[in-house]
Scaffold this active site. Sequence first.
Site, short mmCIF file in Angstrom:
data_model
loop_
_atom_site.label_atom_id
_atom_site.label_comp_id
_atom_site.label_asym_id
_atom_site.label_seq_id
_atom_site.Cartn_x
_atom_site.Cartn_y
_atom_site.Cartn_z
N LYS A 168 29.47 -47.26 -9.27
CA LYS A 168 28.38 -46.40 -9.74
C LYS A 168 28.27 -46.42 -11.26
O LYS A 168 27.18 -46.62 -11.81
CB LYS A 168 28.61 -44.95 -9.26
CG LYS A 168 28.62 -44.76 -7.78
CD LYS A 168 28.75 -43.30 -7.42
CE LYS A 168 30.01 -42.69 -7.99
NZ LYS A 168 31.24 -43.33 -7.50
N GLU A 216 34.56 -36.87 -15.77
CA GLU A 216 35.04 -38.25 -15.87
C GLU A 216 36.49 -38.27 -16.36
O GLU A 216 36.98 -37.32 -16.98
CB GLU A 216 34.16 -39.03 -16.86
CG GLU A 216 32.87 -39.54 -16.28
CD GLU A 216 33.07 -40.61 -15.23
OE1 GLU A 216 34.07 -41.36 -15.32
OE2 GLU A 216 32.25 -40.69 -14.32
N ARG A 217 37.15 -39.39 -16.10
CA ARG A 217 38.49 -39.60 -16.64
C ARG A 217 38.39 -39.73 -18.15
O ARG A 217 37.52 -40.40 -18.67
CB ARG A 217 39.11 -40.87 -16.05
CG ARG A 217 39.14 -40.90 -14.53
CD ARG A 217 39.56 -42.28 -14.03
NE ARG A 217 39.43 -42.38 -12.59
CZ ARG A 217 38.34 -42.75 -11.95
NH1 ARG A 217 37.24 -43.05 -12.64
NH2 ARG A 217 38.31 -42.83 -10.64
#
Length: 457
Positions: free
Chosen positions: A184, A207-208
């Site tokens: 994605k 998000e990381r």
Amino acid sequence: MDRTEQAEENALTALECAYLRFRDPRHIVKQGGRISEVTPMHYRVRGLSRAARLGDVVSYRSHGAEHRGEVVRISAEDVLVAPFARNSEASLGQPVFTAGPLDVVPHESWRGRVIDALGSPVDDGPPLIRPPAGAPADKPRTPPALRRQRVAMPFLTGVRVIDLFTPLCHGQRMGVFAGSGVGKSTLLAMLARAEAFDTVVVAMIGERGREVREFLEDTIGEAGMKKTVAVVATSDESAMMRRRAADTAMRVAESFRDCGEKVLLILDSITRYAHAAREVATGAGEPPVARGYPASVFTDLPKLLERAGPGESGHGSITAILSVLVDGDDHNDPVADSVRGILDGHIVLDRAIAEQGRYPPVNPLASISRLADRAWSDDKRLLIQRLKAMIARFEETRDIRLLGGFQAGLDAELDLAVRQVPVIYDVLRQSPKDPPVADPFAELATQLKAREAPRDR
């Protein structure tokens, strides 16, 4: 002008600024209360029930630092506050004061900057320029339905599979549906390079932390960042910050849209926004109604997404592309199902296609753009219908062909699909390093003719 006159003018300016600041009674007398209960996710404040409203920001000081939170529930005795920081350092008896609703008013100089969910810079740049607040923060932000412009102008993303099978228009809202690790973010990065927009707003929610810098520096790049405003709330931040990040990104996009610009809003991901909203709502006491999601989550989703799209006459548009993380590759997940009904189309990434090494792994049969007819001519629409029919025939006979049950010459349509669908798949392959494609239909036609030419001879 001599020094005396300059000093007098500066003094008058300072007095005027002080007057404007303290003209509002809230800057002279602050209403407050005291913390009466502290939990890992919330704290309660007595004394603010008559002064606070849902969504208001409250603040208190601890160890010389200011801590803020948002009012998420109000009762006759107290208010419930969700803190913005993970470690709020709240303690019983601390005085808490209201600060009114939080508003984010961006400036054109924000392009190229990275901010957090509260509109504060998190990069190494100079302080942000903050224009005076315009409309009230609680003003309805969704343009009236009958005043919105019509969606009619298509644009090229440069990604072949998108421009062929699910073309987009300015002001469209499109979702990218996939499980974890399918691609994605890579596809969103390719779409962010589209040259059809004046401003790009990227919201990275949940998000990381290690991926944020890689995405902004390597994927978007220095040239792309010149017209990009990034809003970041990583997975280790509080649920309130992750929930607030989507609203902040939308406010930034709305501001540029109201200036007449074509804005691209990339939101990665709406599912993590829903997770944060679920965490806040359940902590406030709402009962779950669908797989642990409270009803307010499914109310917040259309409120947020309806703000994107074309603006009123004379304004620009917000083209929203958001990723939807389907839990366990279940496309009937409550969030995915709800978002699918709000958007103007969906792009489905298939894990089986990714395992074959074909990127981007878009399933053209399961993907749809509800505004495709405004981008295709009659000839292009008939061509895409023919291509989809061939791909469907090719895929539904895959097992038979693997078992040796296919014989050339018995079915002309299947023979054509066997020859041409592999060529179509090769054309659809595209990596983030490949340059954008200016005319995908011409490129596809060239490749198909090249494959058929040896047979004609």
